[in-house]
Design an enzyme around this catalytic site. Sequence first.
Site, mmCIF file in Angstrom:
data_model
loop_
_atom_site.group_PDB
_atom_site.id
_atom_site.type_symbol
_atom_site.label_atom_id
_atom_site.label_comp_id
_atom_site.label_asym_id
_atom_site.label_seq_id
_atom_site.Cartn_x
_atom_site.Cartn_y
_atom_site.Cartn_z
ATOM 1 N N GLY A 1 0.811 -1.214 0.000
ATOM 2 C CA GLY A 1 0.000 0.000 0.000
ATOM 3 C C GLY A 1 0.846 1.267 0.000
ATOM 4 O O GLY A 1 2.013 1.247 0.388
ATOM 5 N N SER A 2 0.338 2.334 -0.424
ATOM 6 C CA SER A 2 1.000 3.644 -0.408
ATOM 7 C C SER A 2 -0.033 4.736 -0.616
ATOM 8 O O SER A 2 -1.134 4.481 -1.099
ATOM 9 C CB SER A 2 2.061 3.749 -1.512
ATOM 10 O OG SER A 2 3.022 2.730 -1.420
ATOM 11 N N ASN A 3 0.345 5.959 -0.262
ATOM 12 C CA ASN A 3 -0.481 7.134 -0.538
ATOM 13 C C ASN A 3 0.344 8.147 -1.317
ATOM 14 O O ASN A 3 1.552 8.262 -1.117
ATOM 15 C CB ASN A 3 -0.928 7.829 0.757
ATOM 16 C CG ASN A 3 -1.576 6.891 1.759
ATOM 17 O OD1 ASN A 3 -2.444 6.115 1.415
ATOM 18 N ND2 ASN A 3 -1.139 6.991 3.008
#
Length: 836
Positions: A242-244
């Site tokens: 995951g990442s933003n």
Amino acid sequence: MPSPADSHTLSPEDLRAAVPPVAGEGLCPGLEAPLTVYRDAHGIPHLRASSEHDAWFGQGFVTAQDRLWQMEYDRRRAAGRWAEVVGREALEGDLQMRRFRIPRYMAAVLPGLAPTTRAMLEAYAAGVNAFIEDSQKRGRPLGIEFGLTGIEPEPWRAEDSLAVFCVRHILMGVWEAKVWRVRLAQALGPEGAAAFYPGYEPGQVVMAPPGGRYGGALLNAAQTLAEGLSHLTFLKHGTEDGSNNWVVGGAHTASGKPLLAGDPHRALDVPNVYYQNHVACGEFDVIGFSFPGVPGFPHFAHNARVAWGITHGNADYQDLFIERFERTPAAGQPPRYRFQGQWLTAEHASETVAVRGESPVTIDTWATRHGPVIAGGPAARPENGAGNPSAGAKDATGDSAAVPRDGAYSAALAFGYTALEAPNGTLDAMREMVFSQDADQLEAALESWVDPVNNLVYFDLDGDFGYRTRGTVPVRHAANAWLPVPGWSGEHEWRGRVPFGEMPNLRNPARGFAVTANNRITDEHYPHYIGHEYAPGFRAERIETRLAEAIAEGEATGEATGGGLDVAAMTAIQADVNSIPAEAFRPLYGGIQPRNETEARALELLKRWDCRVAGDSPGPAIFAALRKHLVLGLLRPRLGNSLMAALGAAPDRGANGLLTRTQARLHVMIASGDATLLPEGESWDAMLGNALSKAVEELTGSMGDDPAQWRWEREHHTAAAHLLSGLFPEAAALLDPPAISMDGDGDTVQAGGYVLTQDFRARFISVARYVFDGGDWERSVWIVPAGVSGHPGSAHYADQLPLYANHRTVPMHYGWERIAEAAREDGGGVMTLTPA
């Protein structure tokens, strides 16, 4: 091979003595002109060279100073050579990596790169080798790990950089999810397995169009699963982040120029996967994060005019092809596999895997037109010249040419992966990105990018900003998306790629920002298949809400265009720990009947909790444990002991996807009365009550009898371990960085993911945070959960960790006068390298 050092005598002084010097002067054969490396207060190198060649040379040199052991590990991991260092425990992993054949494929990719890119790779390798050779000649240390293991680094090669980049991404695709679908379908049947793969929930956030919601029907995989099962008989006995980021246009910022922020989420490596550095010459001036062992700045960086940052796109660009090999080839004939009515010869190599302390192991590896064979393979060669007794038989599929009947052939899985195909221009794109002067040039540079597929946001100083999906997605049969597919029929071949111009993209969206967080990229109207294994939209929705609220507040207070967002506002969003699923669960607790006073107190705390996943609160711990046991209570009756054990042991991306997807759907299923996953005779209220009981039992065992005294921070902390801690446990206290407690979880903007079938330790966190300010590059900031150095004895091994734990950042110096001043006055140091 030299014997490893005696780690029983290892001391802090030994660690400090093993740190290479990063200040002073040095002579380097291969340099064209002198270059200077300034180190700031955190040891981050800022390199200024006179030419492009020397810039890449210098990046290789300084990276080797700080991360040579990590580079050696990644290179050995890619080549299946880690057992040489640590022994039998690494053998199975090495054997699997040999089957992937990464070095062979990367050696084939190298000649197809542009001459300028090959020159970049060669210059970087020359810089790495200059550091190794100079250190060895002077008797200087290369790192404590080389002494502990008794190995020496081999010369770095251009293809090693390609292999390191590939191995860092090969397990980020979706092929493991396809294997898990097989396992579920074989255990549960197609209808039972399809219940766990509904697709993207309608109503969740997508990236394009801006503000859109996915309105398509839930996908029904039952038919394709049923069709695929007929080809998967040999898998019945098993095969097995995951990442933003976001960008805001200048109309909504304090400076009138865009802002870009991000925080990639990965497993916490030691040393950290990303390396902070700054490289400049007459042609470019770029600062950001690189991969140790790879030149350039592929994911998060800015130059003088353009900034970019990525998240993982969760696209589908890896396929599994079932190959049919002759079980008994004719004497003297190499193994062949079937394709469209013909027998084709498989590419073969015999490799020897060295194992520390034991005899070497020999393995045969194979490749077909579809890629490396990663499971199964040709049967043993016939003895005494025996021929093929099945020649001339007719296959159950109707193939009338010579092919063994079902059960009379050897089956295998070939791995179709875009990165292993030549030409692969990813490194061409990586080089061209650093030269881009505006958004158009950056996007043009991305056209040759192949792997991984990313969500890239960007801006330039002219004020343009936007989003683009970069990378190659093949066009192929719909069944490829779900399961391994027949390789012999020709029906599932890749038919080109989705055209670059038709990949999802946005330029200057009217709402003033673009957000990505591994959520679904497009709505149901997009014409091409990109993927369907996405993260829930919770993080993306929370970021969008925070940005929209800030813009509205600016407009309400008199800022005509909603201006006012700055670096501090961006870092505050990165620290957000509000849980959307926790809010959604609030109305669902009414039917729970506590069974004792402790459960009643825990339930009351849960109801009163503000849904912020903060470390000093009992609410997050109760909520996490409740959801965990609710998921396990749903899965255990359906999957049985064998699959549950596989989920709990060491879950891969496929297993983790199954777990997190089920957890993300809970509140929707409960609220709608969806009983698809409920065990027979159970109700949701009963399941919630059972989950609360098990949650309270677990938390009582770890934190005592009083729920008011429970704290999330006691359960949710890092446990980062050096690569050699397991091999030298008596040295682990010196090698491992400190643990820190973490706010957040896998659904909050501030990431703190954990493995649902294990404990609540934070295993997947933001391995970097950054904000790029187009109004003044000097206002940009960054941080990592460790330090720039990979040497345990360095002052910069974990010096950023306390700042990271308190959600602070360090300056991202860009102006050269300030950089030189910081190096001389803040204790960083200066190194000058000159041609020999």
